[in-house]
Every structure is written in structure tokens, then in C-alpha cells.
Design a protein around this motif. Structure first.
Motif, PDB file in Angstrom:
ATOM      1  N   GLY A  28      -3.459  -1.788  12.115  1.00  0.00           N
ATOM      2  CA  GLY A  28      -4.460  -1.135  12.948  1.00  0.00           C
ATOM      3  C   GLY A  28      -5.868  -1.652  12.683  1.00  0.00           C
ATOM      4  O   GLY A  28      -6.835  -0.897  12.745  1.00  0.00           O
ATOM      5  N   MET A  29      -5.976  -2.939  12.393  1.00  0.00           N
ATOM      6  CA  MET A  29      -7.256  -3.535  12.032  1.00  0.00           C
ATOM      7  C   MET A  29      -7.593  -4.650  13.004  1.00  0.00           C
ATOM      8  O   MET A  29      -6.711  -5.193  13.671  1.00  0.00           O
ATOM      9  CB  MET A  29      -7.175  -4.147  10.620  1.00  0.00           C
ATOM     10  N   SER A  30      -8.870  -5.013  13.035  1.00  0.00           N
ATOM     11  CA  SER A  30      -9.280  -6.216  13.763  1.00  0.00           C
ATOM     12  C   SER A  30      -8.918  -7.420  12.894  1.00  0.00           C
ATOM     13  O   SER A  30      -8.730  -7.296  11.679  1.00  0.00           O
ATOM     14  CB  SER A  30     -10.784  -6.194  14.024  1.00  0.00           C
ATOM     15  N   VAL A  31      -8.843  -8.580  13.526  1.00  0.00           N
ATOM     16  CA  VAL A  31      -8.570  -9.805  12.763  1.00  0.00           C
ATOM     17  C   VAL A  31      -9.676 -10.022  11.735  1.00  0.00           C
ATOM     18  O   VAL A  31      -9.397 -10.369  10.584  1.00  0.00           O
ATOM     19  CB  VAL A  31      -8.451 -11.028  13.706  1.00  0.00           C
ATOM     20  N   GLN A  32     -10.918  -9.784  12.134  1.00  0.00           N
ATOM     21  CA  GLN A  32     -12.045  -9.958  11.209  1.00  0.00           C
ATOM     22  C   GLN A  32     -11.884  -9.063   9.985  1.00  0.00           C
ATOM     23  O   GLN A  32     -12.032  -9.527   8.849  1.00  0.00           O
ATOM     24  CB  GLN A  32     -13.357  -9.638  11.917  1.00  0.00           C
ATOM     25  N   ASP A  33     -11.574  -7.788  10.200  1.00  0.00           N
ATOM     26  CA  ASP A  33     -11.405  -6.868   9.072  1.00  0.00           C
ATOM     27  C   ASP A  33     -10.221  -7.256   8.207  1.00  0.00           C
ATOM     28  O   ASP A  33     -10.278  -7.178   6.978  1.00  0.00           O
ATOM     29  CB  ASP A  33     -11.246  -5.431   9.563  1.00  0.00           C
ATOM     30  N   TYR A  34      -9.132  -7.692   8.839  1.00  0.00           N
ATOM     31  CA  TYR A  34      -7.940  -8.098   8.084  1.00  0.00           C
ATOM     32  C   TYR A  34      -8.252  -9.304   7.203  1.00  0.00           C
ATOM     33  O   TYR A  34      -7.904  -9.327   6.016  1.00  0.00           O
ATOM     34  CB  TYR A  34      -6.779  -8.419   9.034  1.00  0.00           C
ATOM     35  N   VAL A  35      -8.910 -10.324   7.770  1.00  0.00           N
ATOM     36  CA  VAL A  35      -9.234 -11.528   7.002  1.00  0.00           C
ATOM     37  C   VAL A  35     -10.187 -11.177   5.861  1.00  0.00           C
ATOM     38  O   VAL A  35      -9.992 -11.603   4.722  1.00  0.00           O
ATOM     39  CB  VAL A  35      -9.828 -12.624   7.917  1.00  0.00           C
ATOM     40  N   LEU A  36     -11.198 -10.369   6.156  1.00  0.00           N
ATOM     41  CA  LEU A  36     -12.149  -9.978   5.123  1.00  0.00           C
ATOM     42  C   LEU A  36     -11.458  -9.218   3.998  1.00  0.00           C
ATOM     43  O   LEU A  36     -11.660  -9.507   2.815  1.00  0.00           O
ATOM     44  CB  LEU A  36     -13.268  -9.138   5.724  1.00  0.00           C
ATOM     45  N   ARG A  37     -10.608  -8.265   4.352  1.00  0.00           N
ATOM     46  CA  ARG A  37      -9.885  -7.485   3.336  1.00  0.00           C
ATOM     47  C   ARG A  37      -8.991  -8.387   2.493  1.00  0.00           C
ATOM     48  O   ARG A  37      -8.901  -8.232   1.274  1.00  0.00           O
ATOM     49  CB  ARG A  37      -9.053  -6.409   4.029  1.00  0.00           C
ATOM     50  N   THR A  38      -8.339  -9.356   3.136  1.00  0.00           N
ATOM     51  CA  THR A  38      -7.468 -10.287   2.410  1.00  0.00           C
ATOM     52  C   THR A  38      -8.277 -11.142   1.438  1.00  0.00           C
ATOM     53  O   THR A  38      -7.870 -11.348   0.285  1.00  0.00           O
ATOM     54  CB  THR A  38      -6.709 -11.178   3.410  1.00  0.00           C
ATOM     55  N   LEU A  39      -9.434 -11.629   1.881  1.00  0.00           N
ATOM     56  CA  LEU A  39     -10.284 -12.430   1.003  1.00  0.00           C
ATOM     57  C   LEU A  39     -10.810 -11.610  -0.166  1.00  0.00           C
ATOM     58  O   LEU A  39     -10.850 -12.095  -1.304  1.00  0.00           O
ATOM     59  CB  LEU A  39     -11.451 -13.027   1.794  1.00  0.00           C
ATOM     60  N   ILE A  40     -11.204 -10.373   0.098  1.00  0.00           N
ATOM     61  CA  ILE A  40     -11.692  -9.496  -0.978  1.00  0.00           C
ATOM     62  C   ILE A  40     -10.584  -9.241  -1.994  1.00  0.00           C
ATOM     63  O   ILE A  40     -10.802  -9.313  -3.202  1.00  0.00           O
ATOM     64  CB  ILE A  40     -12.233  -8.174  -0.392  1.00  0.00           C
ATOM     65  N   ARG A  41      -9.365  -8.975  -1.500  1.00  0.00           N
ATOM     66  CA  ARG A  41      -8.241  -8.715  -2.405  1.00  0.00           C
ATOM     67  C   ARG A  41      -7.931  -9.951  -3.241  1.00  0.00           C
ATOM     68  O   ARG A  41      -7.718  -9.866  -4.456  1.00  0.00           O
ATOM     69  CB  ARG A  41      -7.014  -8.276  -1.610  1.00  0.00           C
ATOM     70  N   ARG A  47     -10.431 -12.622 -10.117  1.00  0.00           N
ATOM     71  CA  ARG A  47     -11.345 -12.131 -11.163  1.00  0.00           C
ATOM     72  C   ARG A  47     -10.576 -11.315 -12.198  1.00  0.00           C
ATOM     73  O   ARG A  47     -10.846 -11.400 -13.400  1.00  0.00           O
ATOM     74  CB  ARG A  47     -12.472 -11.311 -10.543  1.00  0.00           C
ATOM     75  N   PHE A  48      -9.595 -10.525 -11.755  1.00  0.00           N
ATOM     76  CA  PHE A  48      -8.800  -9.719 -12.678  1.00  0.00           C
ATOM     77  C   PHE A  48      -7.982 -10.628 -13.595  1.00  0.00           C
ATOM     78  O   PHE A  48      -7.946 -10.429 -14.806  1.00  0.00           O
ATOM     79  CB  PHE A  48      -7.879  -8.774 -11.898  1.00  0.00           C
ATOM     80  N   LYS A  49      -7.342 -11.642 -13.007  1.00  0.00           N
ATOM     81  CA  LYS A  49      -6.550 -12.579 -13.819  1.00  0.00           C
ATOM     82  C   LYS A  49      -7.438 -13.281 -14.835  1.00  0.00           C
ATOM     83  O   LYS A  49      -7.060 -13.435 -15.995  1.00  0.00           O
ATOM     84  CB  LYS A  49      -5.859 -13.610 -12.932  1.00  0.00           C
ATOM     85  N   SER A  50      -8.631 -13.682 -14.414  1.00  0.00           N
ATOM     86  CA  SER A  50      -9.559 -14.341 -15.325  1.00  0.00           C
ATOM     87  C   SER A  50      -9.944 -13.410 -16.470  1.00  0.00           C
ATOM     88  O   SER A  50     -10.000 -13.828 -17.632  1.00  0.00           O
ATOM     89  CB  SER A  50     -10.802 -14.777 -14.557  1.00  0.00           C
ATOM     90  N   ALA A  51     -10.177 -12.131 -16.156  1.00  0.00           N
ATOM     91  CA  ALA A  51     -10.530 -11.162 -17.202  1.00  0.00           C
ATOM     92  C   ALA A  51      -9.371 -10.970 -18.175  1.00  0.00           C
ATOM     93  O   ALA A  51      -9.575 -10.889 -19.396  1.00  0.00           O
ATOM     94  CB  ALA A  51     -10.919  -9.829 -16.576  1.00  0.00           C
ATOM     95  N   VAL A  52      -8.147 -10.910 -17.648  1.00  0.00           N
ATOM     96  CA  VAL A  52      -6.968 -10.766 -18.515  1.00  0.00           C
ATOM     97  C   VAL A  52      -6.825 -11.991 -19.409  1.00  0.00           C
ATOM     98  O   VAL A  52      -6.578 -11.870 -20.610  1.00  0.00           O
ATOM     99  CB  VAL A  52      -5.687 -10.546 -17.669  1.00  0.00           C
ATOM    100  N   ASP A  53      -7.001 -13.183 -18.815  1.00  0.00           N
ATOM    101  CA  ASP A  53      -6.900 -14.410 -19.605  1.00  0.00           C
ATOM    102  C   ASP A  53      -7.937 -14.434 -20.724  1.00  0.00           C
ATOM    103  O   ASP A  53      -7.626 -14.810 -21.863  1.00  0.00           O
ATOM    104  CB  ASP A  53      -7.079 -15.646 -18.719  1.00  0.00           C
ATOM    105  N   GLU A  54      -9.164 -14.035 -20.424  1.00  0.00           N
ATOM    106  CA  GLU A  54     -10.227 -14.010 -21.434  1.00  0.00           C
ATOM    107  C   GLU A  54      -9.910 -12.994 -22.531  1.00  0.00           C
ATOM    108  O   GLU A  54     -10.148 -13.244 -23.712  1.00  0.00           O
ATOM    109  CB  GLU A  54     -11.579 -13.695 -20.789  1.00  0.00           C
ATOM    110  N   THR A  55      -9.367 -11.851 -22.147  1.00  0.00           N
ATOM    111  CA  THR A  55      -8.986 -10.822 -23.123  1.00  0.00           C
ATOM    112  C   THR A  55      -7.890 -11.339 -24.038  1.00  0.00           C
ATOM    113  O   THR A  55      -7.932 -11.143 -25.261  1.00  0.00           O
ATOM    114  CB  THR A  55      -8.528  -9.533 -22.407  1.00  0.00           C
ATOM    115  N   GLU A  56      -6.905 -12.029 -23.428  1.00  0.00           N
ATOM    116  CA  GLU A  56      -5.817 -12.585 -24.236  1.00  0.00           C
ATOM    117  C   GLU A  56      -6.334 -13.649 -25.199  1.00  0.00           C
ATOM    118  O   GLU A  56      -5.870 -13.738 -26.330  1.00  0.00           O
ATOM    119  CB  GLU A  56      -4.727 -13.164 -23.331  1.00  0.00           C
TER     120      GLU A  56
END
Length: 62
Positions: A28-41, A47-56
Motif C-alpha cells: 500500500g505504498m508509492s514506489v518512491q516510499d517503497y524505494v526509500l524505505r528499502t534504502l533506509i533498511r 550500520r548495524f553489521k558494522s557496529a557488531v563487527d566493531e564490538t566483536e
């Protein structure tokens, strides 16, 4: 950090755009919103993987 918006133009293959339209419609999204949400995710995941790698590195792998 400026949180304003910027316009980004993309040239997409017609088949890819059709798939994006389908994915967006299912949610139920526009293509613009879908692409933006996908890029943000994807950015968050990186960034999360990088933080985990740094913690390890800091604590050592268990």
C-alpha cells in the motif's frame, strides 16, 4: 547534519520498475516510499553489521 530532502533521479529498467510497483502495491505504498524505505533498511542493516563487527573486534569473538 542537514536533514532536508534532496531530489535523486534514477534511470530504471522497465522490468525493474514494474517489480518495484508490485512490491510497493502489496504494501500500500508509492514506489518512491517503497524505494526509500528499502534504502533506509539496507543502510541500517549495514550500520548495524558494522557496529557488531566493531564490538566483536573489541571484545573478541566468543
Amino acid at each position: 547534519m542537514d536533514m532536508g530532502s534532496t531530489v535523486l533521479s534514477l534511470r530504471l529498467d522497465g522490468e525493474l520498475l514494474d517489480r518495484l510497483r508490485g512490491h510497493a502495491a502489496k504494501r500500500g505504498m508509492s514506489v518512491q516510499d517503497y524505494v526509500l524505505r528499502t534504502l533506509i533498511r539496507d543502510d541500517f542493516d549495514e550500520r548495524f553489521k558494522s557496529a557488531v563487527d566493531e564490538t566483536e573486534k573489541f571484545y573478541g569473538r566468543t
